[in-house]
Design a protein around this motif. Structure first.
Motif, mmCIF file in Angstrom:
data_model
loop_
_atom_site.group_PDB
_atom_site.id
_atom_site.type_symbol
_atom_site.label_atom_id
_atom_site.label_comp_id
_atom_site.label_asym_id
_atom_site.label_seq_id
_atom_site.Cartn_x
_atom_site.Cartn_y
_atom_site.Cartn_z
ATOM 1 N N ARG A 111 -4.959 -5.848 10.528
ATOM 2 C CA ARG A 111 -6.160 -6.669 10.590
ATOM 3 C C ARG A 111 -7.259 -5.830 11.204
ATOM 4 N NH1 ARG A 111 -7.437 -12.245 10.871
ATOM 5 N NH2 ARG A 111 -9.250 -12.732 12.160
ATOM 6 N N GLY A 112 -8.396 -5.784 10.558
ATOM 7 C CA GLY A 112 -9.500 -4.986 11.065
ATOM 8 C C GLY A 112 -10.832 -5.449 10.505
ATOM 9 N N SER A 113 -11.884 -4.840 10.992
ATOM 10 C CA SER A 113 -13.243 -5.229 10.611
ATOM 11 C C SER A 113 -14.016 -4.030 10.100
ATOM 12 C CB SER A 113 -13.975 -5.852 11.810
ATOM 13 O OG SER A 113 -15.346 -6.022 11.526
ATOM 14 N N GLY A 114 -14.753 -4.258 9.031
ATOM 15 C CA GLY A 114 -15.605 -3.211 8.505
ATOM 16 C C GLY A 114 -16.777 -2.891 9.417
ATOM 17 N N LEU A 115 -17.064 -3.779 10.369
ATOM 18 C CA LEU A 115 -18.191 -3.538 11.271
ATOM 19 C C LEU A 115 -17.945 -2.338 12.177
ATOM 20 C CD1 LEU A 115 -19.019 -7.222 12.320
ATOM 21 C CD2 LEU A 115 -20.096 -5.833 10.535
ATOM 22 N N SER A 116 -16.674 -1.998 12.392
ATOM 23 C CA SER A 116 -16.354 -0.870 13.258
ATOM 24 C C SER A 116 -16.217 0.448 12.497
ATOM 25 C CB SER A 116 -15.050 -1.152 14.015
ATOM 26 O OG SER A 116 -13.974 -1.294 13.110
ATOM 27 N N GLN A 117 -16.331 0.393 11.172
ATOM 28 C CA GLN A 117 -16.168 1.606 10.375
ATOM 29 C C GLN A 117 -17.460 2.403 10.296
ATOM 30 O OE1 GLN A 117 -13.244 -0.404 7.104
ATOM 31 N NE2 GLN A 117 -14.018 1.637 6.615
ATOM 32 N N GLN A 118 -17.307 3.716 10.249
ATOM 33 C CA GLN A 118 -18.455 4.573 10.037
ATOM 34 C C GLN A 118 -18.889 4.487 8.582
ATOM 35 O OE1 GLN A 118 -17.457 8.530 11.257
ATOM 36 N NE2 GLN A 118 -16.969 7.934 13.358
ATOM 37 N N LYS A 119 -20.144 4.702 8.359
ATOM 38 C CA LYS A 119 -20.685 4.615 7.008
ATOM 39 C C LYS A 119 -20.010 5.650 6.099
ATOM 40 C CE LYS A 119 -25.024 4.697 4.421
ATOM 41 N NZ LYS A 119 -26.504 4.886 4.502
ATOM 42 N N GLY A 120 -19.556 5.186 4.931
ATOM 43 C CA GLY A 120 -18.939 6.089 3.981
ATOM 44 C C GLY A 120 -17.531 6.522 4.325
ATOM 45 N N SER A 121 -16.878 5.854 5.284
ATOM 46 C CA SER A 121 -15.544 6.281 5.711
ATOM 47 C C SER A 121 -14.456 5.554 4.934
ATOM 48 C CB SER A 121 -15.364 6.045 7.202
ATOM 49 O OG SER A 121 -15.345 4.650 7.473
ATOM 50 N N VAL A 122 -13.256 6.140 4.908
ATOM 51 C CA VAL A 122 -12.069 5.509 4.356
ATOM 52 C C VAL A 122 -11.021 5.447 5.460
ATOM 53 C CG1 VAL A 122 -10.233 5.622 2.639
ATOM 54 C CG2 VAL A 122 -12.519 6.418 2.034
ATOM 55 N N GLU A 123 -10.655 4.256 5.867
ATOM 56 C CA GLU A 123 -9.627 4.125 6.899
ATOM 57 C C GLU A 123 -8.251 4.260 6.269
ATOM 58 O OE1 GLU A 123 -9.663 1.577 10.074
ATOM 59 O OE2 GLU A 123 -11.829 1.238 10.146
ATOM 60 N N GLN A 124 -7.410 5.080 6.874
ATOM 61 C CA GLN A 124 -6.049 5.313 6.389
ATOM 62 C C GLN A 124 -5.084 4.379 7.111
ATOM 63 O OE1 GLN A 124 -5.421 7.699 3.883
ATOM 64 N NE2 GLN A 124 -7.665 7.687 3.820
ATOM 65 N N ILE A 125 -4.330 3.586 6.353
ATOM 66 C CA ILE A 125 -3.404 2.608 6.905
ATOM 67 C C ILE A 125 -2.028 2.858 6.299
ATOM 68 C CG2 ILE A 125 -2.903 0.145 7.190
ATOM 69 C CD1 ILE A 125 -5.920 -0.304 6.517
ATOM 70 N N SER A 126 -0.996 2.850 7.138
ATOM 71 C CA SER A 126 0.368 3.042 6.664
ATOM 72 C C SER A 126 1.250 1.928 7.214
ATOM 73 C CB SER A 126 0.903 4.412 7.106
ATOM 74 O OG SER A 126 2.225 4.606 6.641
ATOM 75 N N LEU A 127 1.906 1.192 6.321
ATOM 76 C CA LEU A 127 2.780 0.097 6.705
ATOM 77 C C LEU A 127 4.195 0.380 6.211
ATOM 78 C CD1 LEU A 127 0.430 -2.924 5.887
ATOM 79 C CD2 LEU A 127 0.749 -1.784 8.079
ATOM 80 N N HIS A 128 5.194 -0.119 6.954
ATOM 81 C CA HIS A 128 6.568 0.293 6.684
ATOM 82 C C HIS A 128 7.534 -0.885 6.583
ATOM 83 C CE1 HIS A 128 5.405 4.475 7.388
ATOM 84 N NE2 HIS A 128 4.713 4.022 8.414
ATOM 85 N N CYS A 129 7.054 -2.032 6.125
ATOM 86 C CA CYS A 129 7.905 -3.207 5.974
ATOM 87 C C CYS A 129 7.951 -3.635 4.506
ATOM 88 C CB CYS A 129 7.392 -4.359 6.831
ATOM 89 S SG CYS A 129 7.451 -4.018 8.609
ATOM 90 N N SER A 130 8.930 -4.458 4.189
ATOM 91 C CA SER A 130 9.056 -4.937 2.816
ATOM 92 C C SER A 130 8.096 -6.083 2.515
ATOM 93 C CB SER A 130 10.492 -5.389 2.540
ATOM 94 O OG SER A 130 10.856 -6.427 3.434
ATOM 95 N N GLU A 131 7.478 -6.668 3.552
ATOM 96 C CA GLU A 131 6.469 -7.689 3.335
ATOM 97 C C GLU A 131 5.533 -7.755 4.532
ATOM 98 O OE1 GLU A 131 8.117 -11.930 4.175
ATOM 99 O OE2 GLU A 131 9.731 -10.820 3.172
ATOM 100 N N GLY A 132 4.330 -8.216 4.282
ATOM 101 C CA GLY A 132 3.342 -8.308 5.350
ATOM 102 C C GLY A 132 2.005 -8.755 4.808
ATOM 103 N N THR A 133 0.964 -8.584 5.616
ATOM 104 C CA THR A 133 -0.374 -9.032 5.235
ATOM 105 C C THR A 133 -1.412 -7.985 5.609
ATOM 106 O OG1 THR A 133 -0.700 -10.134 7.366
ATOM 107 C CG2 THR A 133 0.207 -11.459 5.573
#
Length: 304
Positions: free
Chosen positions: A34-56
């Motif tokens: 869970r996160g907000s685009g308001l904290s992202q730098q302009k033009g950035s791509v946040e890298q997210i890695s999840l390791h479960c068989s289900e989630g949100t």
């Protein structure tokens, strides 16, 4: 419910390294983010890695882009209800009904395929999307925010599931699955394996069938007389007293209410029960008795 291998009908576009990279933290259980685009730098791509068989994933006020890698700890070989190895891992994503502010893509070999587009307020809810990968092959999703003057009301969120044991009769996104393949009766081997591997095994009667056009599904109202097993509570199993539950299957299978007792088996998919094999109970008893006499049952069931 039917298995997948479906390919989404969408325009393929090349993925270029247009953004800078930044990294985001996931939750402690490594299942959801869970996160907000308001904290992202302009033009950035946040890298997210999840390791479960289900989630949100919940992206508030989308801005910039997210790159999501799903690496669940699943068995190396996918086994279907028939006992055969399909070698495929199936991923499904279910967007929230109010998915706004971004577009969701499947990424493979530097190419993006649109799964879920940004939607207008008047648009119908987006559908579940499913696709398959070989074991060991990474599942990568790319979410890109769409420009809006007012992002305060926009949230792009979805649930995901990865399974290594879905068959062709376990798919919501079944455009490439023929009605004959999805709705054919299970053979004896498939029935016996379904008893061992399904998320629920319930004896009961069909009381009514309703249509859910949004899911292209038939909702079977089942009055259960015996709950042998259930991974999640869809029937009250505290006693042998009858209870009620709902099981879904594809609309094109043409399920109708009628007399007789059935053995319902299947999978829990995004919190809903989806039908796998459902032989008449007397036919299952006969099949089970013959297999047990030949010492060929894959697991025990207290059959009456």
């Amino acid at each position: 419910m039917p298995g997948f291998g479906s390919v989404i009908n969408a325009v393929w576009i090349l993925l270029f390294p247009m953004f800078g990279l930044s990294f985001a933290n996931y939750s402690e259980d490594q299942c959801s983010w869970r996160g907000s685009g308001l904290s992202q730098q302009k033009g950035s791509v946040e890298q997210i890695s999840l390791h479960c068989s289900e989630g949100t994933l919940n992206w508030l006020y989308p801005k910039g882009a997210l790159h999501l890698t799903l690496s669940p700890r699943l068995p190396s070989v996918a086994v279907g209800p028939g006992g055969s190895s399909s070698g495929l891992i199936t991923t499904c994503v279910k967007p929230s009904e109010q998915f706004h502010g971004a577009q969701l893509y499947l990424e493979k070999d530097g190419v993006l395929e649109l799964l879920v587009g940004d939607r207008l307020e008047s648009s119908p809810p987006p559908r579940v999307r499913c696709f398959s990968r070989l074991p060991g092959e990474k599942v990568a999703l790319f979410m890109q925010a769409t420009p809006h003057q007012d992002i305060s009301r926009r949230i792009a969120s979805f649930r995901y599931e990865l399974r290594g044991d879905w068959s062709a009769r376990m798919s919501l996104d079944s455009n490439s699955i023929s009605s004959e393949d999805a709705c054919r009766p299970c053979n004896n081997t498939e029935i016996l394996m379904a008893v061992c591997t399904s998320d629920f095994v319930v004896r009961g009667n069909i009381r009514s069938v309703e249509e859910d056009e949004s899911l292209r599904a038939a909702v079977i109202k089942v009055k259960s007389t015996r709950v042998f097993r259930q991974k999640y509570t869809i029937f009250n199993s505290n006693s042998r007293l009858p209870s009620w539950g709902e099981v879904r299957t594809l609309l094109q299978c043409g399920v109708k209410p009628g007399p007789g007792s059935f053995l319902f088996t299947g999978r829990i998919h995004f919190g809903e029960a989806w039908l796998g094999c459902a032989p008449r109970y007397r036919d299952f008893q006969r099949t089970y008795a013959l297999a047990k006499a030949a010492q060929q049952i894959p697991c025990e069931l207290p059959v009456d």
